[in-house]
Design an enzyme around this catalytic site. Structure first.
Site, PDB file in Angstrom:
ATOM      1  N   ASP A   1      44.691  42.025  40.824  1.00 36.66           N
ATOM      2  CA  ASP A   1      45.892  42.554  40.174  1.00 36.66           C
ATOM      3  C   ASP A   1      45.781  42.442  38.673  1.00 36.66           C
ATOM      4  O   ASP A   1      46.197  43.333  37.930  1.00 36.66           O
ATOM      5  CB  ASP A   1      47.121  41.761  40.637  1.00 36.66           C
ATOM      6  CG  ASP A   1      47.454  42.056  42.074  1.00 36.66           C
ATOM      7  OD1 ASP A   1      47.980  41.160  42.742  1.00 36.66           O
ATOM      8  OD2 ASP A   1      47.193  43.183  42.506  1.00 36.66           O
ATOM      9  N   ARG A   2      45.204  41.317  38.233  1.00 36.89           N
ATOM     10  CA  ARG A   2      45.052  41.134  36.798  1.00 36.89           C
ATOM     11  C   ARG A   2      44.125  42.202  36.223  1.00 36.89           C
ATOM     12  O   ARG A   2      44.371  42.749  35.147  1.00 36.89           O
ATOM     13  CB  ARG A   2      44.483  39.751  36.525  1.00 36.89           C
ATOM     14  CG  ARG A   2      45.220  39.065  35.419  1.00 36.89           C
ATOM     15  CD  ARG A   2      44.809  37.665  35.205  1.00 36.89           C
ATOM     16  NE  ARG A   2      43.395  37.462  35.260  1.00 36.89           N
ATOM     17  CZ  ARG A   2      42.845  36.408  35.863  1.00 36.89           C
ATOM     18  NH1 ARG A   2      43.613  35.534  36.444  1.00 36.89           N
ATOM     19  NH2 ARG A   2      41.550  36.267  35.909  1.00 36.89           N
TER      20      ARG A   2
ATOM     21  N   LEU B   1      50.001  36.738  40.875  1.00 32.12           N
ATOM     22  CA  LEU B   1      49.190  37.952  40.854  1.00 32.12           C
ATOM     23  C   LEU B   1      47.748  37.587  41.113  1.00 32.12           C
ATOM     24  O   LEU B   1      47.216  36.672  40.520  1.00 32.12           O
ATOM     25  CB  LEU B   1      49.314  38.642  39.494  1.00 32.12           C
ATOM     26  CG  LEU B   1      50.636  39.343  39.238  1.00 32.12           C
ATOM     27  CD1 LEU B   1      50.634  39.912  37.857  1.00 32.12           C
ATOM     28  CD2 LEU B   1      50.827  40.448  40.238  1.00 32.12           C
ATOM     29  N   ASP B   2      47.123  38.370  41.982  1.00 39.30           N
ATOM     30  CA  ASP B   2      45.729  38.156  42.323  1.00 39.30           C
ATOM     31  C   ASP B   2      44.845  38.444  41.108  1.00 39.30           C
ATOM     32  O   ASP B   2      45.280  39.055  40.145  1.00 39.30           O
ATOM     33  CB  ASP B   2      45.395  39.125  43.457  1.00 39.30           C
ATOM     34  CG  ASP B   2      44.272  38.595  44.287  1.00 39.30           C
ATOM     35  OD1 ASP B   2      43.849  39.311  45.194  1.00 39.30           O
ATOM     36  OD2 ASP B   2      43.837  37.465  43.996  1.00 39.30           O
ATOM     37  N   SER B   3      43.562  38.021  41.182  1.00 36.08           N
ATOM     38  CA  SER B   3      42.665  38.357  40.078  1.00 36.08           C
ATOM     39  C   SER B   3      42.424  39.857  40.025  1.00 36.08           C
ATOM     40  O   SER B   3      42.262  40.442  38.940  1.00 36.08           O
ATOM     41  CB  SER B   3      41.342  37.610  40.231  1.00 36.08           C
ATOM     42  OG  SER B   3      40.756  37.904  41.475  1.00 36.08           O
TER      43      SER B   3
END
Lengths: 117, 127
Positions: free
Chosen positions: B82-83, B78-80
């Protein structure tokens, strides 16, 4: 010398990533403030995410700085005048509405009988 | 006559709900908000299971790989950003405020659950 500069470079990139994250978070919350209905919010959030993803692979540090500054200016332009705050959080309507009374205070149930203890 | 009309209307009626589903492809996390009501932090296990369900519903995360200690970045890729989205969804779900520096340290679902439980504990009456 290259070790020092690469450490500075990575520090700068990390700071930029931090700024991007904070900007994205605030922009998403603002979008939620403006777009009350959920389907509108989904659309706007997708657009926002596309805008962020389009500049994902830029490597030049100065260009990234300019993009972040541009993004922050746009965020300032779009800030909601009356943002939604969770009621029991500071700034909300229910905050400190019913604080717990200090310990040791209790009610003495002797109404009408104060004269004869 | 009437059944022809009703069958035509049925056809027309069936077309409309398809469109909103297409719009909801991307942000599947937030769909769960419509169904869940935020139940002020029930035990840690319930919180954990809710968190895991939320992460599973996210459309770019593999539902099978989501476990308690599945790292967001390494396991689920998960991308940052996304986080950030997941943290926002959790904030909405549980009505807690998660400051920015804390959200960097949250790397797996168990972290989030323990953070939520520690946030809601001071609100519980101590008597």
């Amino acid at each position: 010398m290259s070790g020092v500069s690469s450490a500075a470079y990575f520090a700068r990139r990390a700071a930029q990533k931090e700024r991007v994250r904070i900007l994205y978070r605030r922009a998403l919350k603002d979008t939620l403030n403006w777009a009350v209905h959920r389907h509108i919010f989904y659309r706007d959030a997708s657009d926002l995410r596309e805008k962020f993803n389009a500049n994902q692979d830029v490597e030049d540090v100065d260009r990234i700085d300019k993009l972040i500054a541009h993004g922050e200016a746009e965020y300032d332009k779009w800030r909601h005048p009356d943002p939604y705050i969770v009621p029991w959080a500071p700034g909300g309507s229910k905050f400190c509405r019913n604080p717990t009374p200090p310990a040791g205070i209790e009610i003495v149930y002797n109404y009408g009988q104060e004269d004869n203890p | 006559m009437r059944c022809i009309r009703s069958s035509i209307l049925q056809h027309l009626r069936l077309r409309v709900p398809v469109r909103p589903v297409l719009l909801l492809e991307k942000e599947n996390v937030f769909i769960s908000k419509m169904n869940f009501t935020s139940g002020g932090g029930g035990g840690q296990d319930q919180v954990l299971s809710k968190v895991i369900e939320l992460v599973k519903k996210y459309d770019t995360a593999n539902a099978s790989k989501v476990t308690e200690t599945a790292d967001f970045k390494k396991d689920l890729s998960l991308d940052s950003l996304d986080r950030v989205e997941i943290v926002m969804a959790i904030e909405e779900e549980f009505s807690v405020e998660i400051p920015d520096e804390k959200s960097d340290k949250l790397t797996c679902c168990a972290d989030i659950a323990s953070f939520i439980v520690s946030e809601s504990r001071p609100k519980a009456p101590e008597s």
